[in-house]
Design an enzyme around this catalytic site. Structure first.
Site, PDB file in Angstrom:
ATOM      1  N   ARG A   1      12.205 -18.799  33.350  1.00 32.20           N
ATOM      2  CA  ARG A   1      11.513 -18.315  32.152  1.00 32.20           C
ATOM      3  C   ARG A   1      11.029 -19.474  31.283  1.00 32.20           C
ATOM      4  NH1 ARG A   1      13.881 -16.847  26.471  1.00 32.20           N
ATOM      5  NH2 ARG A   1      15.142 -18.614  27.044  1.00 32.20           N
TER       6      ARG A   1
ATOM      7  N   HIS B   1      20.869 -22.500  29.229  1.00 36.00           N
ATOM      8  CA  HIS B   1      20.297 -23.285  28.136  1.00 36.00           C
ATOM      9  C   HIS B   1      20.968 -24.644  28.187  1.00 36.00           C
ATOM     10  CE1 HIS B   1      18.828 -24.709  24.376  1.00 36.00           C
ATOM     11  NE2 HIS B   1      18.038 -23.657  24.306  1.00 36.00           N
TER      12      HIS B   1
ATOM     13  N   GLU C   1       7.575 -26.013  22.309  1.00 39.28           N
ATOM     14  CA  GLU C   1       8.859 -26.055  23.016  1.00 39.28           C
ATOM     15  C   GLU C   1       8.678 -26.544  24.441  1.00 39.28           C
ATOM     16  OE1 GLU C   1      10.856 -22.298  22.543  1.00 39.28           O
ATOM     17  OE2 GLU C   1      11.362 -22.779  20.483  1.00 39.28           O
TER      18      GLU C   1
ATOM     19  N   HIS D   1      22.264 -18.389  29.717  1.00 41.25           N
ATOM     20  CA  HIS D   1      21.429 -18.039  28.572  1.00 41.25           C
ATOM     21  C   HIS D   1      20.532 -16.824  28.808  1.00 41.25           C
ATOM     22  CE1 HIS D   1      19.402 -18.836  24.857  1.00 41.25           C
ATOM     23  NE2 HIS D   1      18.245 -19.088  25.429  1.00 41.25           N
TER      24      HIS D   1
ATOM     25  N   ARG E   1      13.553 -26.256  31.091  1.00 41.65           N
ATOM     26  CA  ARG E   1      14.992 -26.071  30.902  1.00 41.65           C
ATOM     27  C   ARG E   1      15.851 -26.321  32.137  1.00 41.65           C
ATOM     28  NH1 ARG E   1      15.406 -20.774  27.082  1.00 41.65           N
ATOM     29  NH2 ARG E   1      14.706 -21.901  25.263  1.00 41.65           N
TER      30      ARG E   1
HETATM   31  C1  FAD Z   1      21.249 -17.732  21.306  1.00 43.80           C
HETATM   32  C2  FAD Z   1      19.971 -17.214  21.878  1.00 43.80           C
HETATM   33  C3  FAD Z   1      18.748 -17.742  21.465  1.00 43.80           C
HETATM   34  C4  FAD Z   1      17.549 -17.262  22.013  1.00 43.80           C
HETATM   35  N1  FAD Z   1      16.352 -17.752  21.529  1.00 43.80           N
HETATM   36  C5  FAD Z   1      15.201 -17.189  21.966  1.00 43.80           C
HETATM   37  C6  FAD Z   1      13.949 -17.560  21.397  1.00 43.80           C
HETATM   38  O1  FAD Z   1      13.887 -18.367  20.488  1.00 43.80           O
HETATM   39  N2  FAD Z   1      12.835 -16.968  21.887  1.00 43.80           N
HETATM   40  C7  FAD Z   1      12.840 -16.050  22.891  1.00 43.80           C
HETATM   41  O2  FAD Z   1      11.797 -15.545  23.281  1.00 43.80           O
HETATM   42  N3  FAD Z   1      14.022 -15.677  23.427  1.00 43.80           N
HETATM   43  C8  FAD Z   1      15.188 -16.208  22.984  1.00 43.80           C
HETATM   44  N4  FAD Z   1      16.378 -15.809  23.530  1.00 43.80           N
HETATM   45  C9  FAD Z   1      16.369 -14.735  24.515  1.00 43.80           C
HETATM   46  C10 FAD Z   1      16.056 -13.439  23.773  1.00 43.80           C
HETATM   47  O3  FAD Z   1      16.759 -13.421  22.551  1.00 43.80           O
HETATM   48  C11 FAD Z   1      16.468 -12.234  24.585  1.00 43.80           C
HETATM   49  O4  FAD Z   1      15.971 -12.310  25.877  1.00 43.80           O
HETATM   50  C12 FAD Z   1      15.922 -10.969  23.941  1.00 43.80           C
HETATM   51  O5  FAD Z   1      16.365 -10.932  22.610  1.00 43.80           O
HETATM   52  C13 FAD Z   1      16.371  -9.761  24.696  1.00 43.80           C
HETATM   53  O6  FAD Z   1      16.064  -8.639  23.948  1.00 43.80           O
HETATM   54  P1  FAD Z   1      16.536  -7.217  24.460  1.00 43.80           P
HETATM   55  O7  FAD Z   1      16.104  -6.253  23.434  1.00 43.80           O
HETATM   56  O8  FAD Z   1      16.100  -7.039  25.846  1.00 43.80           O
HETATM   57  O9  FAD Z   1      18.134  -7.333  24.524  1.00 43.80           O
HETATM   58  P2  FAD Z   1      19.206  -7.638  23.383  1.00 43.80           P
HETATM   59  O10 FAD Z   1      18.581  -8.225  22.191  1.00 43.80           O
HETATM   60  O11 FAD Z   1      20.302  -8.401  24.007  1.00 43.80           O
HETATM   61  O12 FAD Z   1      19.741  -6.193  23.011  1.00 43.80           O
HETATM   62  C14 FAD Z   1      20.531  -5.446  23.906  1.00 43.80           C
HETATM   63  C15 FAD Z   1      21.136  -4.288  23.164  1.00 43.80           C
HETATM   64  O13 FAD Z   1      21.760  -3.387  24.065  1.00 43.80           O
HETATM   65  C16 FAD Z   1      23.033  -3.006  23.547  1.00 43.80           C
HETATM   66  N5  FAD Z   1      23.880  -2.574  24.665  1.00 43.80           N
HETATM   67  C17 FAD Z   1      24.310  -3.300  25.724  1.00 43.80           C
HETATM   68  N6  FAD Z   1      25.070  -2.532  26.537  1.00 43.80           N
HETATM   69  C18 FAD Z   1      25.108  -1.300  25.982  1.00 43.80           C
HETATM   70  C19 FAD Z   1      25.731  -0.078  26.343  1.00 43.80           C
HETATM   71  N7  FAD Z   1      26.497   0.048  27.440  1.00 43.80           N
HETATM   72  N8  FAD Z   1      25.558   1.003  25.538  1.00 43.80           N
HETATM   73  C20 FAD Z   1      24.816   0.924  24.408  1.00 43.80           C
HETATM   74  N9  FAD Z   1      24.214  -0.226  24.020  1.00 43.80           N
HETATM   75  C21 FAD Z   1      24.349  -1.313  24.792  1.00 43.80           C
HETATM   76  C22 FAD Z   1      23.499  -4.267  22.846  1.00 43.80           C
HETATM   77  O14 FAD Z   1      24.551  -3.988  21.972  1.00 43.80           O
HETATM   78  C23 FAD Z   1      22.215  -4.681  22.169  1.00 43.80           C
HETATM   79  O15 FAD Z   1      22.015  -3.953  20.997  1.00 43.80           O
HETATM   80  C24 FAD Z   1      17.586 -16.272  23.004  1.00 43.80           C
HETATM   81  C25 FAD Z   1      18.803 -15.752  23.417  1.00 43.80           C
HETATM   82  C26 FAD Z   1      19.993 -16.204  22.863  1.00 43.80           C
HETATM   83  C27 FAD Z   1      21.278 -15.618  23.308  1.00 43.80           C
END
Ligand code: FAD
Length: 546
Positions: free
Chosen positions: A386, A242, A115, A351, A290
């Site tokens: 990032r 993004h 990537e 993003h 990016r």
């Molecule tokens: C479309 C897309 C594609 C991506 N592709 C990649 C990739 O290929 N590789 C990579 O490394 N990263 C990628 N990223 C970034 C990566 O997905 C995220 O940074 C990562 O998934 C974050 O994980 P997390 O567990 O921190 O948060 P999240 O996966 O966002 O989870 C957050 C959780 O907290 C919950 N939540 C939020 N507020 C509250 C609240 N007040 N009370 C209770 N629950 C709450 C949400 O409902 C959710 O379940 C991508 C992001 C997007 C949007």
């Protein structure tokens, strides 16, 4: 629920929250709370994959170097080393726990994508739905685990700290977190949830912007809660856009991502008249980092007065495209675009939040008992920008590391839960008017998008500062004056995060990584090679960014 004290309260069911819960459950009882269903998260939508060194031709040093280069001299090299060195172990552990990754056709080796910004092919993926696969396997494991209690449709509203104690201690400087007040969306009531440790894994805040790849849940709740409770927040001026999300004429809550892997595959960016333009901006052309690609697209769009550009993959064999990107192919087809024959209209969208709640290298914040992991945290890994596919790795590695340090914290500390107040229902019963919430929310989103977007200037930020102060006041007031609801809780959080973003962006007087200010177009290491930080000191004194 009300009188019970949990060991681990995990808020959020993305990669960070799920993986932490699984690992912590080996040492104690976990309460995993999430705002909607378990699968609603940024993680679910990740397409590209997880970066980790695997091939002989690759090395930890190269992955570290690529990450530091992307971070534009603002990463903490120690944090980068940690995630890179842990990468292979994390991948093997995921495989052991049932996560599938795509293999090269007819071979035993995993197919690794390359990537933007990576000098090697090192991105483990499952087709182009890596996040969905990760969530499938981890939620299955969480649901089968007797040490994990799951509350879906449970939204945290505010952290419980000394402020919620009946008698306030003299010293409010280093508060302790005792859990949260959570809004039960199904029963329409507030619960006081007590826990020895609280782990914020609430993800990013893309919904602060008008166009975002983030789903509806990404409203910056964890960040706003931690700020209000007095945790240090840092580097919020760095928001990654993004470069390529699918452009559609109708505005959508979330924009569909055309993964970086499509450019890694060989797709070229073109203007509406079919001309390539990336050669003008970077030697790596469409595979440039990016921020460079997003800024180049923004510049071309503004210069030409056009609302999107194109990504062209149509010169590759149709079968190869469909096999490599089945999800993207079908999604575009639903929108009437056959990517094997036509160019894909694309536009940049908010993003990834590089800044966040400041933590040490164990996920610890400066509030006792409060930890932050994943996108909500700022642990030094990403610096000013990032590197693609490093964020899932960051979320998983820090979930693993903090699961050990949280256990040490709870075994060493006796926490006194007496005197914590019940939720005071100071909100009126006045029902909200949807038009007010949507007006305030959209005004914030438009303001942040226009003035704190890909390109900034002192003039725009000055105006943004004045306007956001007024709107934030309105949003907080409306939150207090109406019956409690998901809409007003989110509105207050979006307003708080937007207000912080404007302040951070106004403060940094240089251009670095994702922060590009045309009034200060150059990087200034002498004055600005440092993290920007703020800590809310409450009602008693005014808090400033440092
Ligand atoms: C479309 C897309 C594609 C991506 N592709 C990649 C990739 O290929 N590789 C990579 O490394 N990263 C990628 N990223 C970034 C990566 O997905 C995220 O940074 C990562 O998934 C974050 O994980 P997390 O567990 O921190 O948060 P999240 O996966 O966002 O989870 C957050 C959780 O907290 C919950 N939540 C939020 N507020 C509250 C609240 N007040 N009370 C209770 N629950 C709450 C949400 O409902 C959710 O379940 C991508 C992001 C997007 C949007």
């Amino acid at each position: 629920m009300e009188n019970k004290v949990y060991d681990y309260l995990v808020i959020g069911s993305g990669a960070a929250g799920l993986y932490f819960s699984i690992l912590a459950s080996e040492r104690g009882k976990v309460l995993l709370m999430t705002k909607n269903s378990l699968k609603d998260s940024n993680t679910y939508y990740a397409q590209g994959g997880i970066a980790a060194v695997d091939r002989e031709s690759d090395s930890f040093e190269e992955h570290i170097k690529d990450t530091l280069t992307a971070g534009d001299e603002l990463c903490n090299p120690k944090a980068v080393e940690i995630i890179v060195n842990e990468g292979p172990d994390i991948i093997h552990d995921l495989i052991k726990r049932g996560v599938k990754f795509t293999k090269d056709e007819g071979k035993e080796e995993y197919s690794l994508h390359r990537e933007g910004g990576h000098s090697e092919s090192r991105v483990f993926h499952f087709k182009d739905i890596t996040g969905k696969e990760l969530i499938r396997a981890l939620t299955k494991s969480v649901k089968e685990n007797k040490n994990i209690t799951i509350f879906e449709n449970m939204m945290s509203v505010d952290l419980l700290t000394e402020h919620q104690k009946i008698r306030q201690p003299e010293d409010e400087k280093n508060p302790t977190c005792y859990g949260v007040y959570a809004y039960d969306l199904k029963r329409n009531k507030i619960h006081k949830i007590l826990s020895k440790s609280t782990i914020l894994a609430t993800g990013g805040s893309g919904q602060v912007y008008l166009h975002t790849s983030n789903p509806a849940v990404a409203t910056g709740d964890g960040l706003a809660m931690a700020y209000r409770a007095g945790a240090t927040i840092s580097n919020l001026e760095f928001y990654q856009f993004h470069p390529t999300t699918l452009y559609t004429e109708k505005e959508k809550e979330s924009s569909f991502l055309i993964s970086e892997a499509v450019r890694g595959f060989g797709a070229e960016l073109k203007t509406k008249d079919g001309k390539k333009f990336m050669q003008k901006y970077h030697p790596l052309k469409s595979l440039a980092p990016r921020d460079i690609v997003a800024r180049a697209i923004d510049t071309e769009m503004k210069k030409r007065g056009e609302d999107h550009v194109y990504l062209d993959v149509s010169n590759f064999p149709a079968k190869k495209i469909i096999n490599s990107f089945p999800n993207i192919y079908h999604k575009c087809l639903e929108e009437g675009i056959d990517i094997t024959k036509e160019m894909i209209p694309v536009v940049p969208a908010a993003h990834y939040q590089c800044g966040g709640i400041e933590t040490d290298l164990h996920g610890k914040t400066d509030i006792k008992g409060l930890y932050a992991i994943g996108e909500v945290a700022q642990n030094g890994v990403h610096g000013a920008n990032r590197l693609a596919s490093n964020s899932l790795l960051d979320a998983l590695v820090f979930a693993k590391i903090s699961s050990v340090s949280v256990q040490k914290y709870i075994s060493k500390n006796m926490i006194d839960f007496t005197g914590i107040k019940e939720w005071e229902y100071y909100h009126t019963e006045r029902p909200l008017e949807k038009v007010v919430v949507s007006y305030l929310r959209n005004t914030i989103k438009r303001l942040v998008s226009e003035f704190v977007g890909i390109v900034r200037s002192d003039e725009r930020l000055k105006i943004a500062q004045k306007m956001i102060d007024l709107i934030t006041w309105q949003a907080r007031d409306y939150y207090m004056q109406t019956k409690l609801s998901k809409e007003t809780i989110e509105l207050r959080n979006i307003a708080d995060v937007a207000s912080l973003m404007v302040r951070f962006a106004s403060f940094r007087k240089e251009s670095r990584g994702l922060h590009y200010n045309i009034t200060h177009p150059h990087k200034d290491n002498e004055n600005w090679q440092k993290n920007t930080r703020i800590r809310n000191t409450g009602r008693r004194s005014k808090s400033d960014i440092k």
